[in-house]
Design a protein around this motif. Structure first.
Motif, PDB file in Angstrom:
ATOM      1  N   MET A  50       0.810  -1.213   0.000  1.00  0.00           N
ATOM      2  CA  MET A  50       0.000   0.000   0.000  1.00  0.00           C
ATOM      3  C   MET A  50       0.850   1.273   0.000  1.00  0.00           C
ATOM      4  O   MET A  50       0.480   2.274  -0.597  1.00  0.00           O
ATOM      5  CB  MET A  50      -0.920   0.000   1.213  1.00  0.00           C
ATOM      6  N   THR A  51       1.976   1.270   0.687  1.00  0.00           N
ATOM      7  CA  THR A  51       2.749   2.496   0.872  1.00  0.00           C
ATOM      8  C   THR A  51       3.357   3.021  -0.418  1.00  0.00           C
ATOM      9  O   THR A  51       3.690   4.206  -0.502  1.00  0.00           O
ATOM     10  CB  THR A  51       3.869   2.267   1.904  1.00  0.00           C
ATOM     11  N   GLY A  52       3.517   2.188  -1.415  1.00  0.00           N
ATOM     12  CA  GLY A  52       4.126   2.646  -2.656  1.00  0.00           C
ATOM     13  C   GLY A  52       3.133   3.040  -3.727  1.00  0.00           C
ATOM     14  O   GLY A  52       3.517   3.274  -4.876  1.00  0.00           O
ATOM     15  N   ARG A  53       1.859   3.149  -3.372  1.00  0.00           N
ATOM     16  CA  ARG A  53       0.816   3.403  -4.360  1.00  0.00           C
ATOM     17  C   ARG A  53       0.369   4.865  -4.370  1.00  0.00           C
ATOM     18  O   ARG A  53       0.416   5.544  -3.351  1.00  0.00           O
ATOM     19  CB  ARG A  53      -0.397   2.502  -4.084  1.00  0.00           C
ATOM     20  N   ARG A  54      -0.086   5.319  -5.531  1.00  0.00           N
ATOM     21  CA  ARG A  54      -0.737   6.622  -5.639  1.00  0.00           C
ATOM     22  C   ARG A  54      -2.199   6.470  -5.222  1.00  0.00           C
ATOM     23  O   ARG A  54      -2.858   5.517  -5.627  1.00  0.00           O
ATOM     24  CB  ARG A  54      -0.654   7.153  -7.078  1.00  0.00           C
ATOM     25  N   VAL A  55      -2.683   7.410  -4.423  1.00  0.00           N
ATOM     26  CA  VAL A  55      -4.047   7.345  -3.902  1.00  0.00           C
ATOM     27  C   VAL A  55      -4.940   8.305  -4.666  1.00  0.00           C
ATOM     28  O   VAL A  55      -4.620   9.488  -4.794  1.00  0.00           O
ATOM     29  CB  VAL A  55      -4.094   7.710  -2.409  1.00  0.00           C
ATOM     30  N   PHE A  56      -6.062   7.790  -5.173  1.00  0.00           N
ATOM     31  CA  PHE A  56      -7.084   8.628  -5.786  1.00  0.00           C
ATOM     32  C   PHE A  56      -8.332   8.545  -4.909  1.00  0.00           C
ATOM     33  O   PHE A  56      -8.883   7.465  -4.712  1.00  0.00           O
ATOM     34  CB  PHE A  56      -7.407   8.178  -7.211  1.00  0.00           C
ATOM     35  N   GLU A  57      -8.746   9.696  -4.373  1.00  0.00           N
ATOM     36  CA  GLU A  57      -9.926   9.763  -3.509  1.00  0.00           C
ATOM     37  C   GLU A  57     -11.174  10.008  -4.351  1.00  0.00           C
ATOM     38  O   GLU A  57     -11.180  10.872  -5.234  1.00  0.00           O
ATOM     39  CB  GLU A  57      -9.776  10.891  -2.483  1.00  0.00           C
ATOM     40  N   LEU A  58     -12.233   9.242  -4.054  1.00  0.00           N
ATOM     41  CA  LEU A  58     -13.511   9.417  -4.721  1.00  0.00           C
ATOM     42  C   LEU A  58     -14.563   9.851  -3.711  1.00  0.00           C
ATOM     43  O   LEU A  58     -14.479   9.511  -2.529  1.00  0.00           O
ATOM     44  CB  LEU A  58     -13.965   8.108  -5.394  1.00  0.00           C
ATOM     45  N   GLU A  59     -15.556  10.590  -4.183  1.00  0.00           N
ATOM     46  CA  GLU A  59     -16.681  10.960  -3.328  1.00  0.00           C
ATOM     47  C   GLU A  59     -17.677   9.801  -3.253  1.00  0.00           C
ATOM     48  O   GLU A  59     -17.843   9.054  -4.216  1.00  0.00           O
ATOM     49  CB  GLU A  59     -17.404  12.188  -3.901  1.00  0.00           C
ATOM     50  N   ASN A  60     -18.323   9.690  -2.101  1.00  0.00           N
ATOM     51  CA  ASN A  60     -19.421   8.733  -1.955  1.00  0.00           C
ATOM     52  C   ASN A  60     -20.640   9.473  -1.403  1.00  0.00           C
ATOM     53  O   ASN A  60     -20.869   9.493  -0.193  1.00  0.00           O
ATOM     54  CB  ASN A  60     -19.045   7.576  -1.042  1.00  0.00           C
ATOM     55  N   PRO A  61     -21.435  10.088  -2.288  1.00  0.00           N
ATOM     56  CA  PRO A  61     -22.599  10.837  -1.826  1.00  0.00           C
ATOM     57  C   PRO A  61     -23.751   9.948  -1.388  1.00  0.00           C
ATOM     58  O   PRO A  61     -24.770  10.445  -0.910  1.00  0.00           O
ATOM     59  CB  PRO A  61     -22.991  11.657  -3.057  1.00  0.00           C
ATOM     60  N   PHE A  62     -23.598   8.633  -1.569  1.00  0.00           N
ATOM     61  CA  PHE A  62     -24.677   7.699  -1.265  1.00  0.00           C
ATOM     62  C   PHE A  62     -24.562   7.121   0.140  1.00  0.00           C
ATOM     63  O   PHE A  62     -25.391   6.307   0.544  1.00  0.00           O
ATOM     64  CB  PHE A  62     -24.684   6.568  -2.292  1.00  0.00           C
ATOM     65  N   LEU A  63     -23.530   7.510   0.876  1.00  0.00           N
ATOM     66  CA  LEU A  63     -23.356   7.005   2.231  1.00  0.00           C
ATOM     67  C   LEU A  63     -24.400   7.631   3.150  1.00  0.00           C
ATOM     68  O   LEU A  63     -24.482   8.856   3.264  1.00  0.00           O
ATOM     69  CB  LEU A  63     -21.953   7.346   2.742  1.00  0.00           C
ATOM     70  N   PRO A  64     -25.229   6.836   3.788  1.00  0.00           N
ATOM     71  CA  PRO A  64     -26.284   7.394   4.657  1.00  0.00           C
ATOM     72  C   PRO A  64     -25.705   8.154   5.842  1.00  0.00           C
ATOM     73  O   PRO A  64     -24.609   7.842   6.323  1.00  0.00           O
ATOM     74  CB  PRO A  64     -27.058   6.158   5.119  1.00  0.00           C
ATOM     75  N   ASP A  65     -26.448   9.114   6.325  1.00  0.00           N
ATOM     76  CA  ASP A  65     -26.026   9.890   7.496  1.00  0.00           C
ATOM     77  C   ASP A  65     -25.972   9.025   8.752  1.00  0.00           C
ATOM     78  O   ASP A  65     -25.350   9.421   9.749  1.00  0.00           O
ATOM     79  CB  ASP A  65     -26.988  11.060   7.731  1.00  0.00           C
ATOM     80  N   THR A  66     -26.611   7.874   8.711  1.00  0.00           N
ATOM     81  CA  THR A  66     -26.648   6.986   9.877  1.00  0.00           C
ATOM     82  C   THR A  66     -25.324   6.272  10.121  1.00  0.00           C
ATOM     83  O   THR A  66     -25.131   5.674  11.187  1.00  0.00           O
ATOM     84  CB  THR A  66     -27.750   5.927   9.695  1.00  0.00           C
ATOM     85  N   VAL A  67     -24.411   6.293   9.138  1.00  0.00           N
ATOM     86  CA  VAL A  67     -23.119   5.626   9.308  1.00  0.00           C
ATOM     87  C   VAL A  67     -22.303   6.381  10.359  1.00  0.00           C
ATOM     88  O   VAL A  67     -22.065   7.584  10.232  1.00  0.00           O
ATOM     89  CB  VAL A  67     -22.342   5.564   7.981  1.00  0.00           C
ATOM     90  N   ASP A  68     -21.893   5.682  11.394  1.00  0.00           N
ATOM     91  CA  ASP A  68     -21.145   6.286  12.497  1.00  0.00           C
ATOM     92  C   ASP A  68     -19.650   6.164  12.213  1.00  0.00           C
ATOM     93  O   ASP A  68     -19.055   5.102  12.366  1.00  0.00           O
ATOM     94  CB  ASP A  68     -21.505   5.586  13.810  1.00  0.00           C
ATOM     95  N   LEU A  69     -19.042   7.279  11.827  1.00  0.00           N
ATOM     96  CA  LEU A  69     -17.612   7.294  11.517  1.00  0.00           C
ATOM     97  C   LEU A  69     -16.768   7.612  12.745  1.00  0.00           C
ATOM     98  O   LEU A  69     -15.534   7.647  12.653  1.00  0.00           O
ATOM     99  CB  LEU A  69     -17.327   8.318  10.422  1.00  0.00           C
ATOM    100  N   ASN A  70     -17.403   7.829  13.887  1.00  0.00           N
ATOM    101  CA  ASN A  70     -16.691   8.283  15.079  1.00  0.00           C
ATOM    102  C   ASN A  70     -16.297   7.159  16.031  1.00  0.00           C
ATOM    103  O   ASN A  70     -15.483   7.382  16.929  1.00  0.00           O
ATOM    104  CB  ASN A  70     -17.546   9.308  15.837  1.00  0.00           C
ATOM    105  N   ARG A  71     -16.858   5.962  15.848  1.00  0.00           N
ATOM    106  CA  ARG A  71     -16.462   4.838  16.702  1.00  0.00           C
ATOM    107  C   ARG A  71     -15.177   4.237  16.143  1.00  0.00           C
ATOM    108  O   ARG A  71     -15.192   3.354  15.281  1.00  0.00           O
ATOM    109  CB  ARG A  71     -17.566   3.782  16.773  1.00  0.00           C
ATOM    110  N   THR A  72     -14.038   4.716  16.609  1.00  0.00           N
ATOM    111  CA  THR A  72     -12.755   4.361  16.010  1.00  0.00           C
ATOM    112  C   THR A  72     -12.469   2.865  16.072  1.00  0.00           C
ATOM    113  O   THR A  72     -11.748   2.338  15.221  1.00  0.00           O
ATOM    114  CB  THR A  72     -11.612   5.131  16.695  1.00  0.00           C
ATOM    115  N   GLU A  73     -13.037   2.176  17.068  1.00  0.00           N
ATOM    116  CA  GLU A  73     -12.789   0.736  17.179  1.00  0.00           C
ATOM    117  C   GLU A  73     -13.450  -0.061  16.067  1.00  0.00           C
ATOM    118  O   GLU A  73     -13.142  -1.237  15.857  1.00  0.00           O
ATOM    119  CB  GLU A  73     -13.272   0.213  18.545  1.00  0.00           C
ATOM    120  N   LEU A  74     -14.355   0.582  15.323  1.00  0.00           N
ATOM    121  CA  LEU A  74     -15.065  -0.107  14.240  1.00  0.00           C
ATOM    122  C   LEU A  74     -14.422   0.113  12.882  1.00  0.00           C
ATOM    123  O   LEU A  74     -14.903  -0.419  11.876  1.00  0.00           O
ATOM    124  CB  LEU A  74     -16.513   0.370  14.187  1.00  0.00           C
ATOM    125  N   TRP A  75     -13.339   0.886  12.817  1.00  0.00           N
ATOM    126  CA  TRP A  75     -12.768   1.258  11.526  1.00  0.00           C
ATOM    127  C   TRP A  75     -11.307   0.863  11.429  1.00  0.00           C
ATOM    128  O   TRP A  75     -10.527   1.063  12.344  1.00  0.00           O
ATOM    129  CB  TRP A  75     -12.911   2.771  11.292  1.00  0.00           C
TER     130      TRP A  75
END
Length: 294
Positions: free
Chosen positions: A263-288
């Protein structure tokens, strides 16, 4: 006679609810081919979550569906309350959340949103020369019909070639129907290894990784059985998170495969995901999964 039968049927059905010795069948997607190992980890989580809650809900038989089916068919059957399938493993979307019942625990810890590619080995130079997202968008991705990330690629202006099912994507790729088959970083090495002898020209692309927020849940029907399964699986997974067995399962199934991908030697291309529901909890760090790139 009909009334007697109805009373007997309801009595038998209800007797299985409080009786912890009465095992319930829970059907998951049957693999589409001998080399289809996409759901091995998710089935293990399902099985362990049910084991963690057996004292409250009773025993279950975790078994594959009788027939293989694509993801569109799985969702349709769940919506109809069919007995053919009880649980599916799919990325979330606003549309899917309006139709099915999610267990809101990211099964893959968001790892599915980190994407590398299976390509024809002879095409590696074409990818190595890509330096910008605009150059990248000139290449086409292959995805099976019904997959949740098709809309993400199309939203970001990436050309998508659609195939009928998972296994067909490999032959379509090698027939130059599209340029790359985007896979999770933990999926590509396993799928390459499973097909190494039959498809020696298959290759893991070496220079690029895509990233977009992407969450895979377990899904059940909007039905009494589905509601019960959702409560049970959620409780079981939360127990696993607290006692550390969720993290242990993630490491056991993912760590060796992740080490095979540079992974460390790769170029990263970020994409948008407008379809991700607001209910997705991105703050529980233990889940990610903690990504290698910020």
């Amino acid at each position: 006679m009909k009334r007697i039968f109805a009373v007997w049927f309801v009595t038998v059905a209800l007797s299985c609810v409080p009786d912890l010795s009465c095992a319930m069948d829970v059907r998951y997607p049957k693999p589409e081919s001998e080399g289809d190992t996409r759901y091995t980890y998710h089935i293990a989580l399902l099985r362990q979550a049910c084991e963690k809650t057996a004292d409250k809900y009773g025993k279950v038989n975790i078994i594959p569906a009788d027939k293989t089916m694509n993801e569109l068919r799985m969702v349709k059957l769940l919506m109809e309350g069919s007995f053919d399938i009880d649980v599916v493993f799919k990325p979330t979307s606003k549309d899917l959340e309006s139709r099915l019942n999610p267990v809101r625990i990211p099964l893959d810890k968001g790892l599915l949103g980190w994407r590398i590619f299976l390509i024809k080995k002879e095409n590696q130079p074409k990818f190595s020369s890509v330096r910008t997202i605009d150059q990248f968008k000139k290449l086409s991705v292959g995805q099976a019909r019904g997959w949740g990330d098709i809309a993400i690629y199309e939203h970001n202006g990436i050309k998508v070639a659609k195939g009928p099912d998972f296994e067909s994507m490999f032959s379509m790729l090698l027939s130059d129907r599209f340029d790359y088959f985007a896979r999770g970083v933990e999926e590509a090495p396993r799928e390459l290894e499973d097909r190494r002898e039959k498809m020696p020209e298959l290759h893991i692309e070496e220079s690029i990784v895509l990233h977009y927020p992407f969450v895979r849940y377990m899904w059940v029907a909007n039905s009494p059985k589905g509601d019960m399964l959702r409560a049970r699986i959620t409780k079981g997974l939360e127990i696993m998170i607290r006692d550390g067995s969720f993290e242990k399962a993630f490491i056991r199934f993912k760590e060796d495969i992740l080490k095979k991908v540079n992974m460390t030697g790769r170029r990263v291309f970020e994409l948008e995901n407008p379809f991700l529901p607001d209910t997705v909890d991105l703050n529980r760090t233990e889940l990610w999964y903690k990504p290698l790139y910020p």
